[in-house]
Design an enzyme around this catalytic site. Structure first.
Site, PDB file in Angstrom:
ATOM      1  N   ALA A   1       1.066  -1.107   0.302  1.00 52.87           N
ATOM      2  CA  ALA A   1       0.567   0.235  -0.260  1.00 52.87           C
ATOM      3  C   ALA A   1       0.941   1.348  -0.342  1.00 52.87           C
ATOM      4  O   ALA A   1       1.104   2.509  -0.381  1.00 52.87           O
ATOM      5  CB  ALA A   1      -0.868  -0.141   1.342  1.00 52.87           C
TER       6      ALA A   1
ATOM      7  N   HIS B   1       3.872  -5.591  -8.222  1.00 53.40           N
ATOM      8  CA  HIS B   1       2.298  -6.075  -7.545  1.00 53.40           C
ATOM      9  C   HIS B   1       2.182  -8.001  -8.288  1.00 53.40           C
ATOM     10  O   HIS B   1       2.321  -7.996  -9.241  1.00 53.40           O
ATOM     11  CB  HIS B   1       1.231  -5.242  -7.985  1.00 53.40           C
ATOM     12  CG  HIS B   1       1.941  -3.949  -7.477  1.00 53.40           C
ATOM     13  ND1 HIS B   1       1.963  -3.407  -6.329  1.00 53.40           N
ATOM     14  CD2 HIS B   1       2.167  -2.969  -8.577  1.00 53.40           C
ATOM     15  CE1 HIS B   1       2.420  -2.154  -6.590  1.00 53.40           C
ATOM     16  NE2 HIS B   1       2.952  -1.823  -7.730  1.00 53.40           N
TER      17      HIS B   1
ATOM     18  N   ARG C   1      -8.250  -2.292 -10.039  1.00 56.34           N
ATOM     19  CA  ARG C   1      -8.902  -2.459  -9.100  1.00 56.34           C
ATOM     20  C   ARG C   1      -9.740  -1.354  -7.984  1.00 56.34           C
ATOM     21  O   ARG C   1      -9.782  -0.204  -8.682  1.00 56.34           O
ATOM     22  CB  ARG C   1      -7.784  -2.868  -7.288  1.00 56.34           C
ATOM     23  CG  ARG C   1      -7.587  -4.117  -7.705  1.00 56.34           C
ATOM     24  CD  ARG C   1      -6.413  -4.747  -7.109  1.00 56.34           C
ATOM     25  NE  ARG C   1      -7.390  -5.161  -5.540  1.00 56.34           N
ATOM     26  CZ  ARG C   1      -6.200  -5.785  -4.544  1.00 56.34           C
ATOM     27  NH1 ARG C   1      -4.879  -5.228  -4.378  1.00 56.34           N
ATOM     28  NH2 ARG C   1      -6.930  -6.173  -3.479  1.00 56.34           N
TER      29      ARG C   1
HETATM   30  C1  DQA Z   1       0.555  -4.871  -3.604  1.00 59.86           C
HETATM   31  C2  DQA Z   1      -1.240  -4.332  -4.341  1.00 59.86           C
HETATM   32  C3  DQA Z   1      -1.023  -2.905  -3.402  1.00 59.86           C
HETATM   33  O1  DQA Z   1      -2.297  -2.050  -3.992  1.00 59.86           O
HETATM   34  C4  DQA Z   1      -1.553  -3.650  -2.319  1.00 59.86           C
HETATM   35  O2  DQA Z   1      -1.688  -2.181  -0.965  1.00 59.86           O
HETATM   36  C5  DQA Z   1      -0.765  -4.692  -1.203  1.00 59.86           C
HETATM   37  C6  DQA Z   1      -0.545  -4.993  -2.309  1.00 59.86           C
HETATM   38  C7  DQA Z   1       0.239  -6.179  -5.113  1.00 59.86           C
HETATM   39  O3  DQA Z   1       1.355  -6.855  -4.357  1.00 59.86           O
HETATM   40  O4  DQA Z   1      -1.027  -5.918  -5.426  1.00 59.86           O
HETATM   41  O5  DQA Z   1      -0.370  -5.002  -0.675  1.00 59.86           O
HETATM   42  O6  DQA Z   1       1.438  -4.221  -4.353  1.00 59.86           O
END
Ligand code: DQA
Length: 147
Positions: free
Chosen positions: A79, A102, A109
């Protein structure tokens, strides 16, 4: 001769992988993903250093320590991706390539996930490939460094 090092950083809540929202993040634990990433780095002749932290300052300290020492940084900032300008500034002061990672595809999303403070200082982003993302990001970094 010592092998070049890739620094892999995992931000907040990624220590919960395996239990956390498998629809978005897959089912593997962080230990498993880092193990696969390390095997991949090793096959290509690189050391892999990994840190997971839930604290922005720890990640900034790790990025600063990588200056002049690590060949590149792969970062899943969790995040923090969406608002942590301290991480942006630390990455901007790093002298090698940065790859944003990610597991999910943040752009498919909630709208607040569509902003990334990492993207402007990254050569590119690997997103949406779930459990495969960590290895794909290391592959991308190895190709980048080999150019
Ligand atoms: C994340 C995507 C972010 O938006 C989220 O807050 C995460 C994981 C991912 O790996 O998809 O903690 O970085």
């Amino acid at each position: 001769m010592s092998r070049p090092t890739i620094l892999l950083l995992s931000g907040p809540n990624l220590n919960l992988l395996g239990e956390r929202d498998p629809r978005h993040y897959g089912t593997a634990t962080l230990d498993t993903l880092v193990g696969l990433a390390r095997q991949c780095a090793d096959r290509h002749g690189y050391e892999l250093e990994h840190l997971q932290s839930n604290h922005e300052g720890d990640l900034i300290d790790a990025i600063q320590r990588a200056r002049g020492r690590c060949a590149g940084i792969v970062i899943n900032a969790g995040a923090f991706t969406h608002y942590a300008w301290g991480i942006h500034d630390a990455l901007a002061a790093f002298d090698g390539p940065v790859i944003e990672l990610h597991l999910s595809n943040p752009y498919a999303r909630e709208p607040w996930r569509h902003v990334s403070v990492v993207a402007p200082v990254a050569v590119g982003t690997i997103a949406g490939f779930k459990d495969d993302g960590y290895v794909l990001a290391i592959e991308a970094m190895v190709r980048m460094l080999g150019r």
